[in-house]
Design a protein around this motif. Structure first.
Motif, PDB file in Angstrom:
ATOM      1  N   LEU A 158      48.266  44.553  44.773  1.00 59.29           N
ATOM      2  CA  LEU A 158      49.212  45.670  44.729  1.00 59.29           C
ATOM      3  C   LEU A 158      50.600  45.164  44.340  1.00 59.29           C
ATOM      4  O   LEU A 158      51.183  44.313  44.999  1.00 59.29           O
ATOM      5  N   GLY A 159      51.137  45.690  43.229  1.00 57.77           N
ATOM      6  CA  GLY A 159      52.456  45.283  42.764  1.00 57.77           C
ATOM      7  C   GLY A 159      52.472  44.023  41.930  1.00 57.77           C
ATOM      8  O   GLY A 159      53.544  43.582  41.502  1.00 57.77           O
ATOM      9  N   LEU A 160      51.283  43.433  41.694  1.00 61.17           N
ATOM     10  CA  LEU A 160      51.197  42.206  40.906  1.00 61.17           C
ATOM     11  C   LEU A 160      50.540  42.483  39.555  1.00 61.17           C
ATOM     12  O   LEU A 160      49.669  43.352  39.441  1.00 61.17           O
ATOM     13  N   ALA A 161      50.936  41.728  38.550  1.00 65.17           N
ATOM     14  CA  ALA A 161      50.257  41.796  37.260  1.00 65.17           C
ATOM     15  C   ALA A 161      48.889  41.117  37.389  1.00 65.17           C
ATOM     16  O   ALA A 161      48.716  40.205  38.210  1.00 65.17           O
ATOM     17  N   PRO A 162      47.902  41.554  36.602  1.00 70.41           N
ATOM     18  CA  PRO A 162      46.574  40.921  36.683  1.00 70.41           C
ATOM     19  C   PRO A 162      46.609  39.410  36.534  1.00 70.41           C
ATOM     20  O   PRO A 162      45.894  38.697  37.228  1.00 70.41           O
ATOM     21  N   VAL A 163      47.472  38.902  35.635  1.00 75.42           N
ATOM     22  CA  VAL A 163      47.524  37.457  35.418  1.00 75.42           C
ATOM     23  C   VAL A 163      48.017  36.725  36.661  1.00 75.42           C
ATOM     24  O   VAL A 163      47.599  35.587  36.934  1.00 75.42           O
ATOM     25  N   VAL A 164      48.888  37.370  37.445  1.00 73.28           N
ATOM     26  CA  VAL A 164      49.368  36.763  38.689  1.00 73.28           C
ATOM     27  C   VAL A 164      48.274  36.801  39.743  1.00 73.28           C
ATOM     28  O   VAL A 164      48.030  35.811  40.458  1.00 73.28           O
ATOM     29  N   PHE A 165      47.579  37.931  39.824  1.00 75.17           N
ATOM     30  CA  PHE A 165      46.506  38.050  40.806  1.00 75.17           C
ATOM     31  C   PHE A 165      45.391  37.045  40.518  1.00 75.17           C
ATOM     32  O   PHE A 165      44.752  36.543  41.452  1.00 75.17           O
ATOM     33  N   GLU A 186      39.649  45.875  46.053  1.00 72.43           N
ATOM     34  CA  GLU A 186      40.515  45.495  44.949  1.00 72.43           C
ATOM     35  C   GLU A 186      40.520  46.551  43.843  1.00 72.43           C
ATOM     36  O   GLU A 186      39.476  47.083  43.486  1.00 72.43           O
ATOM     37  N   GLN A 187      41.734  46.834  43.315  1.00 73.12           N
ATOM     38  CA  GLN A 187      41.883  47.814  42.244  1.00 73.12           C
ATOM     39  C   GLN A 187      41.467  47.252  40.887  1.00 73.12           C
ATOM     40  O   GLN A 187      41.008  47.991  40.016  1.00 73.12           O
ATOM     41  N   PHE A 188      41.616  45.941  40.687  1.00 74.44           N
ATOM     42  CA  PHE A 188      41.174  45.313  39.443  1.00 74.44           C
ATOM     43  C   PHE A 188      39.684  45.005  39.569  1.00 74.44           C
ATOM     44  O   PHE A 188      39.273  43.890  39.906  1.00 74.44           O
ATOM     45  N   THR A 189      38.873  46.005  39.274  1.00 71.22           N
ATOM     46  CA  THR A 189      37.440  45.929  39.535  1.00 71.22           C
ATOM     47  C   THR A 189      36.785  44.733  38.855  1.00 71.22           C
ATOM     48  O   THR A 189      35.983  44.013  39.473  1.00 71.22           O
ATOM     49  N   HIS A 190      37.100  44.497  37.579  1.00 67.24           N
ATOM     50  CA  HIS A 190      36.426  43.420  36.846  1.00 67.24           C
ATOM     51  C   HIS A 190      36.764  42.056  37.434  1.00 67.24           C
ATOM     52  O   HIS A 190      35.925  41.151  37.441  1.00 67.24           O
ATOM     53  N   LEU A 191      37.994  41.896  37.948  1.00 66.44           N
ATOM     54  CA  LEU A 191      38.370  40.624  38.565  1.00 66.44           C
ATOM     55  C   LEU A 191      37.664  40.440  39.904  1.00 66.44           C
ATOM     56  O   LEU A 191      37.206  39.338  40.231  1.00 66.44           O
ATOM     57  N   ALA A 192      37.571  41.516  40.679  1.00 62.93           N
ATOM     58  CA  ALA A 192      36.881  41.439  41.972  1.00 62.93           C
ATOM     59  C   ALA A 192      35.405  41.111  41.780  1.00 62.93           C
ATOM     60  O   ALA A 192      34.847  40.261  42.489  1.00 62.93           O
TER      61      ALA A 192
END
Length: 230
Positions: A158-165, A186-192
């Protein structure tokens, strides 16, 4: 076998249930990605496990012991650690002072910093001066210092760019590699799904998919239908 198990759990808020009849199993050493659209009830489900809210139906069991009547503190003592949304740090305290809150001893602080070397050089800095990604590393280091058996993570990105996460994902994986069972919202489904072993999709308060994270990631059409409640 040791596991965190939810058996037909229902969680109600206000006029009715936000989660209905959800069952899942989180085993030590595995990461379960809990994904779904906004408002699906994912946060409420995690809060029912850690004791922030009471489940209105079903059972929550840790290593064979029902914990539904235990307080939040009692659940934490049984190894349930909940990383809530936002950045749960004390900004005026240094990095090592934040970690000391859960570590209890300086030895515990040093063990945590050894697992998060990016924080070592910032150990004396006020946590509020760190970047968003570094602040979330402090949160993870505090969780490590508390020696969890089951770790609940709610939207660390939350509040982070995907590259930071993405920098945090190997650190989350370290927990499972050390034998901790992780339930990851997690909101970034593909990363999770990329870091998880198992996956659960919740839509409309109900489970619409349960199975392998790799299989779900490889089947966009299945994920699409799951998000739509199909």
């Amino acid at each position: 076998m040791n596991a965190l198990e939810l058996e037909s759990v229902t969680v109600s808020r206000g006029a009715g249930p936000v989660i209905s009849d959800v069952s899942l199993r989180v085993e030590p050493g595995r990461i379960t990605a809990l994904v779904g659209p906004n408002g699906a009830g994912k946060t409420s489900l995690l809060e029912s496990v850690s004791g922030i809210v009471d489940a209105s139906g079903g059972r929550i069991v840790v290593d064979g012991e029902p914990i539904g009547k235990l307080s939040r503190v009692q659940r934490a003592r049984r190894g349930i650690v909940h990383i809530e949304q936002g950045r749960a740090i004390f900004p005026s305290l240094t990095v090592q002072e934040n970690i000391r809150l859960t570590a209890g001893t300086q030895r515990g602080v040093e063990e945590a910093l050894a697992q998060f070397p990016e924080l070592e050089k910032r150990r004396g800095s006020a946590s509020g001066l760190l970047s968003g990604g570094e602040q979330q590393m402090v949160v993870l280091a505090r969780a490590f210092a508390s020696k969890p058996r089951y770790l609940l993570i709610d939207e660390m990105s939350l509040g982070l760019a995907p590259v930071v996460f993405m920098r945090l994902l190997p650190m989350i994986k370290q927990f499972s590699e050390s034998g901790v069972g992780v339930l990851l919202v997690e909101q970034f489904t593909h990363l999770a799904l990329g870091v998880a072993t198992d996956a659960l999709v919740v839509a409309g308060g109900r489970v619409t998919y349960q199975g392998s994270a790799a299989d779900l990631q490889a089947s966009p059409e299945v994920l699409h239908h799951a998000y739509l409640g199909g």
